[in-house]
Design an enzyme around this catalytic site. Structure first.
Site, PDB file in Angstrom:
ATOM      1  N   GLY A  12      33.330  42.911  36.607  1.00  0.00           N
ATOM      2  CA  GLY A  12      34.083  42.540  37.817  1.00  0.00           C
ATOM      3  C   GLY A  12      35.195  43.537  38.088  1.00  0.00           C
ATOM      4  N   THR A 134      40.808  43.907  33.266  1.00  0.00           N
ATOM      5  CA  THR A 134      40.326  42.619  33.790  1.00  0.00           C
ATOM      6  C   THR A 134      41.516  41.782  34.248  1.00  0.00           C
ATOM      7  OG1 THR A 134      39.333  40.471  33.274  1.00  0.00           O
ATOM      8  CG2 THR A 134      40.209  41.647  31.414  1.00  0.00           C
ATOM      9  N   ILE A 135      41.308  41.018  35.305  1.00  0.00           N
ATOM     10  CA  ILE A 135      42.357  40.087  35.740  1.00  0.00           C
ATOM     11  C   ILE A 135      42.502  38.951  34.729  1.00  0.00           C
ATOM     12  CG2 ILE A 135      42.061  40.599  38.202  1.00  0.00           C
ATOM     13  CD1 ILE A 135      40.671  37.768  38.394  1.00  0.00           C
ATOM     14  N   ASP A 136      41.485  38.765  33.860  1.00  0.00           N
ATOM     15  CA  ASP A 136      41.488  37.622  32.941  1.00  0.00           C
ATOM     16  C   ASP A 136      42.410  37.819  31.730  1.00  0.00           C
ATOM     17  OD1 ASP A 136      39.515  36.738  34.654  1.00  0.00           O
ATOM     18  OD2 ASP A 136      37.866  37.339  33.343  1.00  0.00           O
TER      19      ASP A 136
END
Ligand code: F6P
Length: 341
Positions: A12, A134-136
């Site tokens: 992503g 990652t944004i996570d």
């Protein structure tokens, strides 16, 4: 000293990827005189041999751009190969194309899945360096990934905006935040946005506790409440969204008017925050330095405020989750935030 390096971006997208590409590429070209190849669409570009040279001028003007100039995909070349060492067609093609493209090293910018594949390619004998994004914020081995700070900013702004409309209508607002199986994004944006309830996958919640808490707030003349829920929170089978499910349950159980917002891909789009631009640039430069030193099979990382690196073999297949006794969770609980426990 490696002469030609390939860069790919997989998984992503997130804000800051282009800043990282620029960091790797400019350092490789300016400091080390290397040739830089940009591979299209993640591992798919290596399988299909789709690439182009990136000159220094190609790397100018991309620092602030969202997304990735190289494109991305969720191609997993080892998937379905049974045992990971199995020689299936895709890993063979990757190795052949790596040779044919004259690569001395491959830089893989990505999240958990990307690092797992990067480690497998490293075990297959390719020179690989990983850059975590990652944004996570769920990549093991680094205190922070770039993309996360930008996403926290976006999610916090969304929560801020919900406060005024919730207050005007005296409603409960449930907002669903991304994060895959980790609660980092919901925890940080929930705290920053003053969420009354924060639900994350790492802390299984009791619905009754949430309902009682919301009823009590209403009884104490609190005109509205904000419920921040991570997308990874467990919900009954057949339900498609924690926010939709919870909003329905809250209205049903408490009688309080409730609405839901699923923030979605807005959290991944657009220009990186200044902090992410800096972190991505530093990670990129560190990756070029690792390559120049011949330190392959490693992922660049942030550890206690300093840029360092960890073995890809230690990262692959793991996830960094919020600990149940994380100091932030404890502090939020001490301020009266409900985690449903
Ligand atoms: O890993 C980033 C992320 O946005 C997660 O937060 C989310 O669960 C997932 O990607 C969505 O994936 P896709 O882009 O495949 O829909």
């Amino acid at each position: 000293m490696p002469k030609t390096i390939g860069i790919l971006t997989a998984g992503g997208d997130c804000p800051g990827i282009n800043a990282a590409i620029r960091g790797v590429g400019k350092t490789a070209i300016v400091k080390y005189g290397m040739k830089v190849i940009g591979i299209s669409d993640g591992y798919a570009g290596l399988i299909n041999k789709e690439y182009r040279e990136l000159t220094e001028s190609d790397l100018s003007g991309i620092l602030t751009l969202g997304g990735t100039i190289l494109g991305t995909s969720r191609e997993k070349p080892f998937k379905g190969s049974g045992k990971k060492k199995d020689e299936t067609r895709k890993p063979i093609l990757i190795k052949e194309h790596y040779e044919q493209m004259g690569l001395d090293c491959l830089v893989c910018i990505g999240g958990n899945g990307t690092m797992k594949t990067a480690n497998m390619l490293s075990e297959e004998g390719l020179n690989v360096v990983g850059v975590p994004k990652t944004i996570d914020n769920d990549i093991w081995g680094t205190d922070m990934t770039f993309g996360f700070d930008s996403a926290v900013n976006i999610a916090t702004e969304a929560i801020d905006r919900l406060h005024s409309t919730a207050n005007s209508h005296k409603r409960i607002m449930v907002i669903e935040i991304m994060g895959h199986n980790a609660g980092w994004l919901a925890l940080y944006s929930g705290m920053a946005g003053g969420g009354d309830v924060i639900l994350i996958p790492e802390i299984p919640h009791d619905e009754k506790v949430v309902m009682d808490y919301l009823r009590k707030r209403a009884d104490n003349n609190k005109p509205y409440s904000i419920v921040v829920v991570a997308e990874g929170v467990q919900i009954p089978e057949g339900e498609d969204s924690p926010a939709r499910y919870l909003a329905g349950r809250i209205q049903e159980e408490t009688g309080l008017e409730t609405r839901e917002t699923v923030l979605g891909y807005i959290q991944r789009g657009g220009s990186p925050s200044p902090m992410d631009r800096v972190l991505a640039s530093r990670f990129g430069a560190a990756a070029a330095n690792l390559i120049a030193n011949g330190e392959f099979g490693r992922m660049v990382a942030l550890r206690n405020g300093s840029i360092s690196s960890v073995k890809l073999s230690e990262v692959g297949g793991k996830t960094k989750l919020v600990a149940q006794d994380d100091p932030m969770v404890r502090q939020a609980m001490e301020m009266g935030t409900c985690f449903g426990v």
